[in-house]
Design an enzyme around this catalytic site. Structure first.
Site, PDB file in Angstrom:
ATOM      1  N   LYS A   1      19.804  18.291 -12.562  1.00 17.40           N
ATOM      2  CA  LYS A   1      18.742  17.299 -12.323  1.00 17.40           C
ATOM      3  C   LYS A   1      18.822  16.206 -13.390  1.00 17.40           C
ATOM      4  O   LYS A   1      18.992  16.480 -14.569  1.00 17.40           O
ATOM      5  CB  LYS A   1      17.383  17.999 -12.374  1.00 17.40           C
ATOM      6  CG  LYS A   1      16.216  17.157 -11.909  1.00 17.40           C
ATOM      7  CD  LYS A   1      14.995  18.063 -11.696  1.00 17.40           C
ATOM      8  CE  LYS A   1      13.823  17.320 -11.096  1.00 17.40           C
ATOM      9  NZ  LYS A   1      13.211  16.410 -12.025  1.00 17.40           N
TER      10      LYS A   1
ATOM     11  N   HIS B   1       0.840  -1.224   0.000  1.00 15.26           N
ATOM     12  CA  HIS B   1       0.000   0.000   0.000  1.00 15.26           C
ATOM     13  C   HIS B   1       0.864   1.260   0.000  1.00 15.26           C
ATOM     14  O   HIS B   1       0.433   2.306   0.491  1.00 15.26           O
ATOM     15  CB  HIS B   1      -0.941   0.042   1.210  1.00 15.26           C
ATOM     16  CG  HIS B   1      -1.751  -1.192   1.405  1.00 15.26           C
ATOM     17  ND1 HIS B   1      -3.025  -1.348   0.925  1.00 15.26           N
ATOM     18  CD2 HIS B   1      -1.440  -2.359   2.037  1.00 15.26           C
ATOM     19  CE1 HIS B   1      -3.490  -2.549   1.255  1.00 15.26           C
ATOM     20  NE2 HIS B   1      -2.541  -3.184   1.924  1.00 15.26           N
TER      21      HIS B   1
ATOM     22  N   SER C   1      16.654  18.311 -17.020  1.00 17.55           N
ATOM     23  CA  SER C   1      15.829  19.504 -16.993  1.00 17.55           C
ATOM     24  C   SER C   1      16.430  20.624 -17.817  1.00 17.55           C
ATOM     25  O   SER C   1      17.649  20.827 -17.813  1.00 17.55           O
ATOM     26  CB  SER C   1      15.666  19.962 -15.541  1.00 17.55           C
ATOM     27  OG  SER C   1      15.053  21.229 -15.506  1.00 17.55           O
TER      28      SER C   1
ATOM     29  N   GLU D   1      10.567   5.919 -17.941  1.00 16.07           N
ATOM     30  CA  GLU D   1       9.449   6.736 -18.431  1.00 16.07           C
ATOM     31  C   GLU D   1       9.108   6.375 -19.880  1.00 16.07           C
ATOM     32  O   GLU D   1       7.928   6.267 -20.252  1.00 16.07           O
ATOM     33  CB  GLU D   1       9.791   8.231 -18.334  1.00 16.07           C
ATOM     34  CG  GLU D   1       9.748   8.757 -16.907  1.00 16.07           C
ATOM     35  CD  GLU D   1      10.214  10.216 -16.791  1.00 16.07           C
ATOM     36  OE1 GLU D   1      10.418  10.871 -17.838  1.00 16.07           O
ATOM     37  OE2 GLU D   1      10.375  10.677 -15.650  1.00 16.07           O
TER      38      GLU D   1
END
Ligand SMILES: O=C(O)C[C@H](O)C(=O)O
Length: 472
Positions: A327, A191, A321, A334
């Site tokens: 970053k 969960h 980025s 993805e």
């Protein structure tokens, strides 16, 4: 069928005829009137048949020509000319001669006729006498058996040659990490909340098994994809074929494709639906669902570097980025997530299209073939990229992973059997509320002082690695 005279002002065209009349066709095109009509009728998606399916169609035409010659339906010289023309098309050099949109007649008649016309032109040229697209190239065939067979052949080949090896490659990559991280303890999570510990090896072993089950699912679907309707012609009866044609053409096609193609056990079943494709797409959907979960796990475990879970370091591949310097993002997971979205969407297309039939024919075959071939290609390439550019280069942050495992209040679970569930729950809540380790919370709440548990028992019960190996 070719009228070589050109009309004034139409010098870039020649006039072709079909049963509906005259059609202007680009002068250099190898195709004829029916292809041109379809090009004009279906300016819809800009997507044409996949090269693999064009080659499969050509292989069918070659096998049919040779079978027809052997069975006395075609003159041997005409059959040989058609076969030689098909060999040229199979190389891919004439792919641009197949310009018809995927969103066309649902039987694929336009693409079947496109192939008939191109092969007729090439065969006519090499033979020096007319070869007819319908009477010769399409002899003993209908779009209704040829076109679905071409989809099944292209899909069978892509599953065997591309997808299964790619999934195996990814499974091996997971297996390598599973072995490497067999004792790398980390927090389990259920969960999305802290649970009892597992090892990274156990998680990656699970991913490997998931991919191996995916391969099994594909293998299970394969015999039904490889069972083809060729020989059934218009409605499954085999009208306009010589005796023995289905067996012979499929024997020749098996040799030609080197694939385990089989004749439909029931030509009416095989012609009236495309369940084999729906079935195969279902296997791909399951793999995509599994890969989605795995890619999300990798992203969560690699999140950070400072504010996330940070149990794994995902290889840095490119600046993440345009505005946030330094970053780096998990770009491959993805990309694979988008692959999975597409495969799941294609599966919906294939399922809906599979239901789009009536009586003797499904009428959404071109889009089923294109969607399925795309799904296979995306999954195969996605699996390889995920293995090579992410899984192989993953690094485990072992100390961080162990520290998180030890900080999970759920490691109190083995104490159920010593102090009971309700007392253990108090310990868990106390540790969270007071910012203590579970061990400290047990002592703080006086369980050791009262003799309800010894320090030795605590050491044994709270060893996080041993929690990953429950006695069997
Ligand atoms: O093109 C064919 O061979 C048949 C067509 O799909 C039809 O059933 O009308």
């Amino acid at each position: 069928m070719v009228d070589t005279s050109t009309q004034a002002g139409t010098s870039s065209y020649r006039i072709e005829h079909d049963t509906m009349g005259e059609v202007r066709v680009p002068v250099a095109a190898l195709y004829g009137a029916q292809t041109q009509r379809a090009v004009e009728n279906f300016p819809i998606s800009g997507s044409v048949l996949e090269s693999a399916q064009i080659a499969a169609l050509a292989r069918i035409k070659k096998s049919a020509a040779l079978a027809n010659a052997r069975l006395g339906v075609l003159d041997a010289a005409i059959a040989d000319a058609i076969a030689a023309a098909a060999d040229e098309v199979i190389t891919g050099r004439y792919d641009s001669e197949f310009p018809i949109d995927v969103y066309q007649t649902g039987s694929g008649t336009s693409s079947n006729m496109n192939m008939n016309e191109v092969l007729a032109t090439l065969a006519t040229r090499s033979l020096g006498s007319p070869v007819h697209p319908n009477d010769h190239v399409n002899a003993s065939q209908s779009s209704n058996d040829v076109f679905p067979t071409s989809v099944h052949i292209a899909v069978t080949s892509a599953l065997i040659d591309d997808l299964i090896p790619a999934l195996d490659h990814l499974a091996v990559a997971f297996e390598v990490k599973a072995e490497l991280w067999a004792t790398a303890v980390k927090a389990g999570r259920t969960h999305l909340m802290d649970a009892t510990p597992v090892t990274l090896g156990q998680e990656f072993g699970g991913y490997a098994r998931q991919m191996r089950l995916g391969i099994e699912r594909v293998r299970t679907a394969l015999p039904r994809v490889a069972e083809v309707p060729l020989g059934g012609t218009a409605v499954g009866t085999g009208i306009n074929t010589p005796a023995g044609f289905p067996q012979l053409v499929i024997e020749l096609l098996t040799l030609e494709t080197e694939l385990p193609i089989t004749e439909a056990i029931d030509h009416f079943e095989a012609q009236a639906n495309r369940d084999g494709l729906v079935d195969a797409s279902g296997a791909l959907r399951t793999i995509a669902v599994g890969l989605t979960k795995i890619c999300n796990d990798l992203r969560w475990m690699g999140s950070g570097p400072n504010t996330g879970i940070g149990e794994l370091s995902i290889p840095d591949l490119q600046p993440g980025s345009s505005i946030m310097p330094g970053k780096v993002n998990p770009v491959i997971p993805e990309a694979v997530l988008m692959v999975c979205s597409r495969v799941i969407g294609n599966d919906a297309t294939i399922a809906w299209s599979g239901a789009s039939g009536a009586f003797e024919l499904n009428v959404a075959i071109p889009v089923m073939g294109t969607a399925l071939l795309e799904s296979i290609r995306l999954l195969a390439n996605g699996a390889r990229v995920l293995a090579d550019k992410t899984v192989d280069g993953l690094e485990a942050n072992l100390e961080r992973a162990r520290a998180l495992a030890e900080s999970s209040p759920s490691i109190v679970t083995p104490l159920n059997r010593v102090i009971g569930y309700e007392a253990a729950a108090k310990v868990a809540k106390h540790s969270v509320a007071q910012g203590l380790t579970v061990r400290e919370a047990v002592i703080d709440l006086g369980f050791v002082e009262r003799g309800e548990v010894t320090l030795e028992q605590l050491d044994v019960a709270l060893d996080v690695l041993s929690m990953t190996r429950p006695p069997r």
